[in-house]
Design a protein around this motif. Structure first.
Motif, mmCIF file in Angstrom:
data_model
loop_
_atom_site.group_PDB
_atom_site.id
_atom_site.type_symbol
_atom_site.label_atom_id
_atom_site.label_comp_id
_atom_site.label_asym_id
_atom_site.label_seq_id
_atom_site.Cartn_x
_atom_site.Cartn_y
_atom_site.Cartn_z
ATOM 1 N N GLN A 64 3.682 5.706 13.748
ATOM 2 C CA GLN A 64 4.968 6.246 14.199
ATOM 3 C C GLN A 64 4.997 7.770 14.251
ATOM 4 N N HIS A 108 0.793 -0.899 7.716
ATOM 5 C CA HIS A 108 2.174 -0.747 8.168
ATOM 6 C C HIS A 108 2.213 -1.159 9.644
ATOM 7 N N PHE A 109 2.190 -2.441 9.861
ATOM 8 C CA PHE A 109 2.313 -3.093 11.183
ATOM 9 C C PHE A 109 1.090 -2.946 12.104
ATOM 10 N N ASN A 114 3.360 -3.408 4.354
ATOM 11 C CA ASN A 114 4.743 -3.096 4.649
ATOM 12 C C ASN A 114 5.387 -4.311 5.316
ATOM 13 N N GLU A 115 6.397 -4.862 4.694
ATOM 14 C CA GLU A 115 7.277 -5.879 5.288
ATOM 15 C C GLU A 115 6.578 -7.024 6.017
ATOM 16 N N ASN A 149 11.087 -6.183 2.955
ATOM 17 C CA ASN A 149 12.336 -5.840 3.626
ATOM 18 C C ASN A 149 13.351 -6.932 3.314
ATOM 19 N N ASN A 167 12.685 -2.304 1.174
ATOM 20 C CA ASN A 167 13.222 -1.606 2.346
ATOM 21 C C ASN A 167 14.550 -2.259 2.684
ATOM 22 N N TYR A 199 18.159 -1.911 5.075
ATOM 23 C CA TYR A 199 18.934 -1.240 6.122
ATOM 24 C C TYR A 199 20.341 -1.816 6.249
ATOM 25 N N MET A 207 20.930 1.380 15.862
ATOM 26 C CA MET A 207 20.118 0.168 15.922
ATOM 27 C C MET A 207 20.997 -1.075 16.075
ATOM 28 N N GLU A 242 12.086 2.343 1.604
ATOM 29 C CA GLU A 242 12.717 2.786 2.858
ATOM 30 C C GLU A 242 14.207 2.509 2.817
ATOM 31 N N TRP A 257 14.003 6.873 4.878
ATOM 32 C CA TRP A 257 13.366 6.669 6.164
ATOM 33 C C TRP A 257 14.223 7.343 7.225
ATOM 34 N N GLU A 260 9.880 4.480 17.187
ATOM 35 C CA GLU A 260 10.528 3.344 16.537
ATOM 36 C C GLU A 260 10.105 2.024 17.205
ATOM 37 N N TRP A 261 8.817 1.748 17.187
ATOM 38 C CA TRP A 261 8.253 0.484 17.655
ATOM 39 C C TRP A 261 8.835 0.079 19.022
ATOM 40 N N PHE A 317 15.859 8.461 13.529
ATOM 41 C CA PHE A 317 15.948 8.177 12.099
ATOM 42 C C PHE A 317 15.716 9.413 11.228
HETATM 43 C C1 BGC Z 1 9.892 -0.311 9.193
HETATM 44 C C2 BGC Z 1 9.786 1.058 9.828
HETATM 45 C C3 BGC Z 1 10.889 1.226 10.850
HETATM 46 C C4 BGC Z 1 12.209 1.093 10.144
HETATM 47 C C5 BGC Z 1 13.426 1.361 10.994
HETATM 48 C C6 BGC Z 1 11.299 -0.730 8.855
HETATM 49 O O1 BGC Z 1 11.439 -2.096 9.033
HETATM 50 O O2 BGC Z 1 9.064 -0.385 8.064
HETATM 51 O O3 BGC Z 1 8.517 1.207 10.364
HETATM 52 O O4 BGC Z 1 10.784 2.406 11.556
HETATM 53 O O5 BGC Z 1 12.304 -0.206 9.634
HETATM 54 O O6 BGC Z 1 13.703 0.352 11.885
#
Ligand code: BGC
Length: 599
Positions: free
Chosen positions: A41, A141-142, A185-186, A244, A309, A311, A339, A366, A404, A411-412, A420
């Protein structure tokens, strides 16, 4: 009936934010504060991994997989600009940095290792340490190398050993300077997006395969943990996994289908992996779709910590439609991030409680939001930090928090549209600029932390000044007592330890030294005058008591949520010279000695 029962046993936690003062919190002084990024990223020019291929592919309608045809490209050019980025961290005041190591750079071809790339990560870690920042590394990480993807990646259990071997190489090279390691990661996000929703590589929609990949990733974590911990000298390194959590909550709390699908989703997404890590047995089960029993007796005990993590949450609507049995909906009253996630700090508190069931220390690896306008970033930060503080108050073992992200990045599937960063990055010039909305994070990071006894002050510092009102009505500023030794005794009528200690203070401090230049004042925590007068009468002490509405005086010396029964001894110049907590014989005697030595 069932719905009423579910509704009652799973109350929807929502706090009255109007009644909450989010700034009235402190974190322990030992708390780790950091920011987080991931290699693909931010680094730029990662052209040898599964995402590089994905960014160049199209779906069956010929449309790019990434929002607005973005490709990661040079990203934030962190590979070259890391010294500048470390300065940005220093400006924030953080003391930890979580980043990931790009496997495809270290092992560009199977069995061929690029030691120059590896030494680059060592340089970054050394630069971090020189800046007083502790490196925290993530091994997956992905992203992973194209050759690994082509072999079927984590779809096949025989591929796990390649990841373990890569991890071992990196760990041996950096274990002396990287104390904290995250294996994956997740895994749940990787699986949901790559094998269920099909919006991350390899873009499959296959629940059975999703179950297999999750199982293989969790087993890969177990094998990696065991392997790394068998390396001599690794006892001190902390190794964990990053989970996550998104809660799946019923959109309509009166609807059985919404409850049913919420439960299924919470089970596969969160409960199954957590149970696996804790017990070594669990199942990835979605009725009519997949039933994958996972079992590994080596799994328990493979977490020195768990990374969380968090959100937001999702609102689930069940449907009577086999092709699409559930959808996610939004609620009008929610404040939304870019998002499309609602601001839901209460969910952070819930997730911390959920993850604490693993009974290992927690790092929040995160937490953050996409907010291009920068309008809700401050509110987000204030509420989420408050929620984390609530969990800490309930003795949940949280060791640190990583925001984060340090700066805007790729952002993928959303490409560069999601902002972010604490720092905004100009894609043309690569200039980094601090966003104004990041300030509440900076304020909290730099706020004085409470020590393990809840004190905000230290011996050797000047005592903060304040005005107090005695029960007699007399008003006095602490600084007016310069020239005398002052003992502030924090107390309350309901406090049994205080009641025990006070007669001793009366005799050993007040009666013994009142004519020798010592003042002792009992500062009563947030009780009305009548209560305090009654209290004094019951105890039979004669030294002055002062009122402390809202514990504001207390809050200058200790975290407001910490307990009373503490004495602060201040010398003739206004400097703090001794601090006690509870009524411990040895400490009490030392305090008396200290007072004597000042006279
Ligand atoms: C991921 C990050 C991503 C973030 C925000 C997480 O699930 O680890 O790579 O940027 O979420 O969406």
């Amino acid at each position: 009936m069932v719905v009423a029962y579910l509704s009652q046993t799973n109350p929807d936690i929502e706090w009255d934010w109007n009644a909450i003062n989010t700034s009235d919190i402190h974190f322990p002084s030992s708390f780790a504060w950091g920011t987080a990024t991931a290699a693909h990223q931010v680094e730029g020019n990662n052209t040898n991994n599964n995402w590089h291929v994905w960014e160049r592919s199209v779906d069956d309608k010929g449309i790019s997989r990434i929002h607005e045809n973005d490709t990661s490209g040079i990203a934030a050019d962190h590979w070259n600009r890391y010294p500048e980025d470390i300065s940005l961290m220093t400006e924030l005041g953080v003391n930890h940095y979580r980043f990931s190591i790009e496997w495809s750079r270290i092992e560009p071809q199977k069995g061929y290792y690029d030691l120059i790339a590896l030494s680059h990560y060592r340089k970054i870690c050394e630069a971090l340490i020189a800046a007083g920042i502790t490196p925290v590394a993530t091994l997956h990480h992905f992203t992973h190398p194209i050759w690994f993807e082509e072999m079927g990646a984590f779809e096949k259990d025989e591929n796990i050993e390649h990841f373990v071997r890569f991890s071992e190489l990196v760990f041996k090279e950096l274990m002396d300077i990287v104390p904290i390691w995250c294996t994956f990661n997740e895994p749940s996000v990787f699986v949901a997006q790559g094998y269920f929703n099909g919006i991350f590589p390899p873009g499959k929609k296959d629940p059975v395969l999703a179950g297999t990949v999750l199982e293989n990733m969790l087993n890969a974590h177990v094998n990696t943990y065991r392997k790394l911990k068998s390396i001599p000298g690794s006892e001190e390194n902390q190794i964990g996994l990053v989970k996550n959590i998104f809660q799946f909550d019923p959109h309509r709390r009166w609807h059985l289908l919404d409850w049913a699908f919420s439960k299924i989703l919470n089970d596969v997404y969160t409960n199954a992996p957590l149970k696996f890590l804790k017990t070594g047995n669990s199942s990835f089960y979605m009725p009519g779709m997949v039933d994958n029993e996972m079992s590994n007796s080596e799994a328990p005990g493979t977490l020195d910590f768990i990374g969380l993590n968090y959100y937001s949450r999702m609102h689930v609507k069940g449907r009577v439609n086999p092709a699409e049995p559930f959808v996610f909906d939004t609620r009008e009253q929610d404040i939304m991030t870019d998002m499309g996630y609602p601001l839901y700090a209460e969910g952070f508190y819930r997730a911390l409680k959920t993850i604490s069931e693993l009974e290992v220390p927690i790092y929040v690896t995160e937490n953050g939001l996409a907010d291009d306008t920068d309008n809700i970033r401050p509110l987000f930060i204030e509420r989420y930090l408050y929620a984390m503080n609530q969990a800490l108050k309930e003795r949940i073992d949280i060791r640190g928090y990583f925001y984060w992200s340090l700066m805007d990045n790729f952002e993928w599937a959303e490409g560069y549209s999601m902002k972010f960063g604490l720092y905004e990055v100009d894609p043309e010039t690569q200039d980094r600029n601090l966003r104004e909305g990041s300030q509440p994070f900076i304020d909290m990071v730099n706020k004085r932390g409470a020590d393990e006894r809840g004190y905000l002050v230290n011996v050797g510092e000047m005592a903060p000044d304040f005005t107090m009102e005695y029960t007699s009505g007399k008003k006095l500023k602490l600084s007016e007592l310069r020239g005398q030794v002052v003992v502030l005794q924090f107390t309350a009528s309901w406090c049994s330890v205080c009641r025990k200690e006070m007669p001793h203070l009366e005799k050993d401090v007040w009666q013994a030294f009142k004519d020798k230049g010592v003042v002792i004042i009992g500062v009563d925590r947030d009780e009305p005058l009548e209560t305090v007068l009654k209290f004094q009468k019951e105890i039979g002490t004669t030294y002055p008591l002062a009122l402390d509405p809202d514990a504001n005086i207390f809050g200058l010396f200790a975290d407001k949520k910490a307990g009373v029964t503490r004495n602060v001894v201040i010398d003739q110049d206004g400097k703090i010279v001794f601090l006690t907590r509870l009524f411990e014989e040895k400490e009490y005697q030392e305090m008396l000695e200290k007072i004597k030595s000042l006279l």
